[in-house]
Motif scaffolding. Structure first.
Motif, mmCIF file in Angstrom:
data_model
loop_
_atom_site.group_PDB
_atom_site.id
_atom_site.type_symbol
_atom_site.label_atom_id
_atom_site.label_comp_id
_atom_site.label_asym_id
_atom_site.label_seq_id
_atom_site.Cartn_x
_atom_site.Cartn_y
_atom_site.Cartn_z
ATOM 1 N N PHE A 150 0.804 -1.222 0.000
ATOM 2 C CA PHE A 150 0.000 0.000 0.000
ATOM 3 C C PHE A 150 0.836 1.270 0.000
ATOM 4 O O PHE A 150 0.289 2.371 -0.068
ATOM 5 C CB PHE A 150 -0.922 0.023 1.218
ATOM 6 N N LEU A 151 2.159 1.117 0.131
ATOM 7 C CA LEU A 151 3.063 2.273 0.139
ATOM 8 C C LEU A 151 2.752 3.222 1.291
ATOM 9 O O LEU A 151 2.760 4.443 1.135
ATOM 10 C CB LEU A 151 2.992 3.021 -1.214
ATOM 11 N N ASP A 317 9.261 10.031 -14.905
ATOM 12 C CA ASP A 317 9.939 11.109 -14.167
ATOM 13 C C ASP A 317 8.936 11.942 -13.380
ATOM 14 O O ASP A 317 9.227 12.403 -12.266
ATOM 15 C CB ASP A 317 10.731 11.994 -15.130
ATOM 16 N N THR A 318 7.756 12.145 -13.949
ATOM 17 C CA THR A 318 6.710 12.880 -13.221
ATOM 18 C C THR A 318 6.305 12.127 -11.962
ATOM 19 O O THR A 318 6.157 12.722 -10.887
ATOM 20 C CB THR A 318 5.487 13.088 -14.126
ATOM 21 N N LEU A 319 6.138 10.811 -12.089
ATOM 22 C CA LEU A 319 5.806 9.986 -10.918
ATOM 23 C C LEU A 319 6.919 10.029 -9.880
ATOM 24 O O LEU A 319 6.662 10.093 -8.674
ATOM 25 C CB LEU A 319 5.574 8.534 -11.350
ATOM 26 N N ALA A 320 8.178 10.026 -10.350
ATOM 27 C CA ALA A 320 9.312 10.070 -9.421
ATOM 28 C C ALA A 320 9.328 11.379 -8.641
ATOM 29 O O ALA A 320 9.620 11.398 -7.440
ATOM 30 C CB ALA A 320 10.619 9.880 -10.193
ATOM 31 N N ARG A 321 9.003 12.468 -9.308
ATOM 32 C CA ARG A 321 8.981 13.771 -8.627
ATOM 33 C C ARG A 321 7.858 13.846 -7.602
ATOM 34 O O ARG A 321 7.990 14.503 -6.564
ATOM 35 C CB ARG A 321 8.853 14.901 -9.655
ATOM 36 N N LEU A 325 5.804 6.859 -4.985
ATOM 37 C CA LEU A 325 6.359 5.541 -5.254
ATOM 38 C C LEU A 325 7.834 5.449 -4.884
ATOM 39 O O LEU A 325 8.556 4.604 -5.408
ATOM 40 C CB LEU A 325 6.179 5.171 -6.733
ATOM 41 N N GLN A 326 8.286 6.307 -3.986
ATOM 42 C CA GLN A 326 9.710 6.359 -3.697
ATOM 43 C C GLN A 326 10.249 5.062 -3.096
ATOM 44 O O GLN A 326 11.441 4.765 -3.235
ATOM 45 C CB GLN A 326 10.021 7.524 -2.766
ATOM 46 N N SER A 327 9.410 4.273 -2.445
ATOM 47 C CA SER A 327 9.878 3.010 -1.876
ATOM 48 C C SER A 327 9.431 1.806 -2.697
ATOM 49 O O SER A 327 9.618 0.653 -2.280
ATOM 50 C CB SER A 327 9.377 2.850 -0.437
ATOM 51 N N TYR A 328 8.871 2.044 -3.876
ATOM 52 C CA TYR A 328 8.348 0.985 -4.740
ATOM 53 C C TYR A 328 9.419 0.614 -5.752
ATOM 54 O O TYR A 328 9.761 1.418 -6.630
ATOM 55 C CB TYR A 328 7.079 1.479 -5.422
ATOM 56 N N HIS A 329 9.956 -0.585 -5.677
ATOM 57 C CA HIS A 329 11.127 -0.944 -6.469
ATOM 58 C C HIS A 329 10.883 -0.949 -7.976
ATOM 59 O O HIS A 329 11.818 -0.791 -8.761
ATOM 60 C CB HIS A 329 11.655 -2.315 -6.024
#
Length: 385
Positions: A150-151, A317-321, A325-329
């Motif tokens: 669930f992040l 890149d938009t999702l990364a910013r 999802l920073q802990s989603y491998h």
């Protein structure tokens, strides 16, 4: 305890705990107490199996041990003396008539696992609590594994589960499958739960194996039971039988959309022959109905396949910013793959290494490190899973 015995007990618990808890919950009418009794049986196995060996039918052994502890539980509660007598008769009858106690718990509509799904998805609980509790009880996932799925922080999931069990006990929710209009109203959260259980089985959050087939089998079996209860519900069919949902209705629900996505993949002999533009369109619709960062990540992959890696990388890149999802491998895994296709090997290597550090799956970690090593020489690494 030897390592082999520990692994065997862990494997048995992963497979049998949902059935064990479901059967006990039917008896004691309290999922919290049922889980405690199941844990007691696990402790007994940890104490005895290293000396005696793993029994031929470990599930039946655990159920028998847990039922004996249930008798002790009722004995301590004088208000339930009558229930204790009924349980004693039931236990004796089952042990005499049916050697395989786990198989004896299965029937059609009266399936204990199905009852457990519906009580865990009762409307007195929030949707988040419904899903977390069912994944805990039916999927056998730890709070850490659910939190990663669930992040959200592990403490958040732990609180949801504790509060959910307390609420079910306080409200005295009946341990039964709903009927009629109530069944239709409660299908949506149940479908969502089964979908997440299947996903966990298909792509294991943690452990040494890619998959946990027992979870897939339970999700599919429960899906088939639901389909029998509600044969005209296309979303039930969409979950249980994928593209079969398209024949029942033109309704565009989240599971029928995913059925159509799966059908697009199934019709193509190779990835290159896949109708990626259509899949992008389907993901557009899915994102509107069931918005989530994971859906957006899947959509980005489809966009990359349809319109090129640069277009997909822009979405990733938009999702990364955004940081959700920073802990989603799979985010750095996908980003690394797109960077590799753009020949940006140094950046791709860093993303693959970051993905390897985030995953809890040993085989996936090995593959991601292999991808990272291949990027050092600027060669084409294997496709990440």
């Amino acid at each position: 305890m030897t390592t082999d015995t520990h692994r065997a007990i862990d494997a048995v618990w992963r497979i049998e705990s949902p059935r064990l808890i479901a059967g006990l919950a039917r008896i004691v009418r309290d999922v919290g107490v049922a889980e405690d009794l199941a844990q007691d049986a696990l402790v007994a196995a940890l104490e005895q199996w290293p000396k005696s060996g793993v029994p031929d039918n470990p599930g039946a052994w655990l159920m028998a041990a847990a039922k004996h502890r249930a008798i002790d539980h009722f004995r301590r509660n004088t208000r339930l003396e009558r229930k204790h007598e009924e349980l004693g008769r039931e236990l004796a009858a089952k042990e005499m008539a049916v050697p395989d106690l786990v198989s004896a718990l299965d029937d059609d509509v009266g399936d204990d696992l199905l009852r457990l799904v519906f009580i865990s998805c009762h409307p007195v609980l929030s949707v988040e609590a419904q899903v977390a509790l069912t994944l805990r009880l039916l999927g056998g996932l730890t709070t850490d594994e659910i939190a990663r799925a669930f992040l959200v922080p592990e403490a958040t999931i732990a609180q949801r589960i504790v509060r959910a069990k307390r609420t079910l006990a306080e409200k005295r929710i009946p341990f039964e499958v709903p009927r009629g209009t109530e069944l239709a109203a409660r299908l949506s959260p149940v479908l969502r739960v089964l979908y997440l259980i299947f996903n966990e089985g298909y792509s294991a959050t943690a452990g040494d194996a890619w998959m946990r087939p027992a979870l897939c089998e339970d999700a599919l079996r429960l899906g088939r039971i639901l389909a029998g209860l509600a044969p005209q519900e296309p979303e039930v069919r969409g979950l249980a039988a994928l593209a079969h949902a398209e024949k029942l209705s033109v309704a565009q629900g989240p599971y029928t959309l995913q059925a159509q996505i799966a059908a697009c993949h199934a019709r193509a002999r190779t990835p290159e022959e896949t109708d990626w533009p259509s899949i992008v369109t389907l993901y557009d619709a899915l994102a509107r109905l069931m918005p989530s960062p994971v859906v957006e990540l899947n959509r980005a992959v489809a966009v990359a396949m349809a319109f090129g890696p640069a277009a997909g990388l822009e979405l990733v890149d938009t999702l990364a910013r955004e940081g959700s999802l920073q802990s989603y491998h799979l985010l750095p895994s996908v980003r690394g793959d797109l960077l590799k296709k753009l020949s940006r090997f140094d950046e791709a290597r860093a993303e693959f290494e970051r993905a390897a550090a985030l995953t809890r799956n040993a085989r996936e970690r090995e593959l991601l490190f292999e991808c990272a090593r291949a990027c050092v020489a600027g060669s084409t690494p294997p496709e990440p899973r």
